[in-house]
Design an enzyme around this catalytic site. Structure first.
Site: not given
Ligand code: HEM
Ligand SMILES: *[C@@H]1O[C@H](CO)[C@@H](O)[C@H](O)[C@H]1NC(C)=O
Ligand SMILES: *[C@@H]1O[C@H](CO)[C@@H](O)[C@H](O)[C@H]1NC(C)=O
Ligand SMILES: *[C@@H]1O[C@H](CO)[C@@H](O)[C@H](O)[C@H]1NC(C)=O
Ligand SMILES: *[C@@H]1O[C@H](CO)[C@@H](O)[C@H](O)[C@H]1NC(C)=O
Ligand SMILES: *[C@@H]1O[C@H](CO)[C@@H](O)[C@H](O)[C@H]1NC(C)=O
Ligand SMILES: *[C@@H]1O[C@H](CO)[C@@H](O)[C@H](O)[C@H]1NC(C)=O
Ligand SMILES: *[C@@H]1O[C@H](CO)[C@@H](O)[C@H](O)[C@H]1NC(C)=O
Length: 268
Positions: A65-66, A75, A142, A71, A190
């Protein structure tokens, strides 16, 4: 002789200053100015993950998100966070400085929503100079972490591109209305391990978010990459590490740009 040596030292000090203001990120940025920086960050992150596993996922998502909003400028020192959970590691380029502004509207438009289709995802990442391969590899994040019911509700009640038993299994804790904040694992198999099962799930129509399943629907341009990563953990880790470096290079502030916040939450 002694004064020549001093001059030489002085030269290196100035050369160092010059290189710094020239503004390139480098993995060795803190080696001389703060040699313990990385071990301190690493200790803190390990302790935080030990206390609460989800912190690893939260930090990874925070970095995404950062980077996508003007960009990578807050930090966030992500020192091989994912390697503590198993998984790939990479050399984090350092020397980032902090922004002096934040934009809610930029955040709203730059971070893709989970309702995105594959063409929106591709163009959203392309706007950050990230490729289809970066998109598919980074989505492998994910493989850990959780998502709220409100963000996958329409998928489990209204979509046809989802495994029926999988959808049913989620409906218990994510009813048609209410319980918006109930959580489900992004990787049903997992959820705490950084592995390639996220991609195997997609092949079986068991992606939790609509945007996850968009990466594999039988005819999408991303299908081929999903198949490769589902079959080959090594290829996934290799591409993930490269993609993290690419993402981490989005418009960082360096040299004398921005500032170094004394309180992370406030502009100086
Ligand atoms: C491709 C587009 C992406 C979409 C649409 C997306 C969307 C989401 C959504 C909706 C959640 C759940 C948030 C919530 O329940 O509040 C999530 C969780 C997460 N996303 Fe993504 N994401 C994307 C790409 C990424 C990228 C690029 C990364 C890291 C490089 C990432 C890492 C994560 C992680 C680790 C979680 C779990 C966070 C937690 O358990 O606290 N995501 N994402
Ligand atoms: C440990 O995790 C809990 C949440 O599970 C949090 O409230 C607490 O602040 C954490 N403690 C430390 C020392 O990080
Ligand atoms: C950004 O999105 C949030 C949540 O949807 C909304 O409450 C807020 O008004 C939006 N802000 C801007 C500036 O677009
Ligand atoms: C994808 O989503 C965008 C934005 O919501 C929409 O304009 C576009 O028509 C959609 N494309 C397809 C192929 O569904
Ligand atoms: C993407 O690359 C172009 C051309 O090099 C550059 O102008 C633009 O600022 C880059 N965008 C981002 C988000 O890094
Ligand atoms: C499913 O779709 C129907 C018809 O479009 C709509 O009325 C309903 O609110 C949707 N349900 C969910 C849980 O999204
Ligand atoms: C899969 O995605 C492609 C590319 O967006 C789209 O043209 C196609 O209609 C989708 N197929 C299904 C079954 O949803
Ligand atoms: C699957 O991975 C193995 C190596 O791990 C490789 O030999 C094989 O060609 C791959 N198959 C596909 C379909 O990618």
């Amino acid at each position: 002789m002694a004064s020549n040596f001093s001059l030489l030292l002085l030269f290196f000090v100035f050369a160092g200053t010059f290189l710094e203001t020239e503004g390139k990120l480098t993995p060795t940025f803190y080696s001389s100015k703060c040699p313990k920086a990385l071990s301190i960050v690493q200790e803190e992150v390990v302790a935080a993950i030990k206390n609460e596993t989800r912190i690893g996922a939260s930090l990874l998502r925070l970095h995404f998100h950062d980077c996508f909003v003007n960009g990578c400028d807050a930090s966030v020192l992500l020192d091989d966070t994912s390697s503590f959970l198993g998984g790939p590691s990479w050399k984090v380029r350092l020397g980032r400085r902090d922004s002096t502004t934040a934009s809610r509207s930029a955040a709203n438009t730059s971070i893709p929503p989970p309702t995105s289709n594959i063409s929106s995802l591709i163009s959203n990442f392309a706007a950050q100079n990230l490729s289809l391969r970066d998109l598919v590899a980074l989505s492998g994040s994910h493989t850990i972490g959780l998502a709220r019911c409100t963000l996958f509700r329409s998928r489990i009640y209204n979509e046809s591109t989802i495994d029926a038993a999988f959808a049913k299994s989620l409906q218990g804790s994510c009813p048609r209305s209410g319980n918006d904040d109930n959580l489900a694992s992004l990787d049903l198999q997992t959820p705490k391990h950084f592995d390639n099962l996220y991609y195997k799930n997609l092949l079986k129509a068991k992606g939790l978010l609509h945007s996850d399943q968009e990466l594999f629907n039988g005819t999408s341009s991303a299908d081929k990459l999903v198949k490769i990563y589902a079959n080959n953990t090594f290829a996934f880790f290799k591409h993930f590490a490269k993609a993290m470096v690419n993402m981490g290079n989005i418009k960082p502030l360096t040299g004398s740009q921005g500032e170094i916040r004394t309180n992370c939450r406030k502009v100086n």
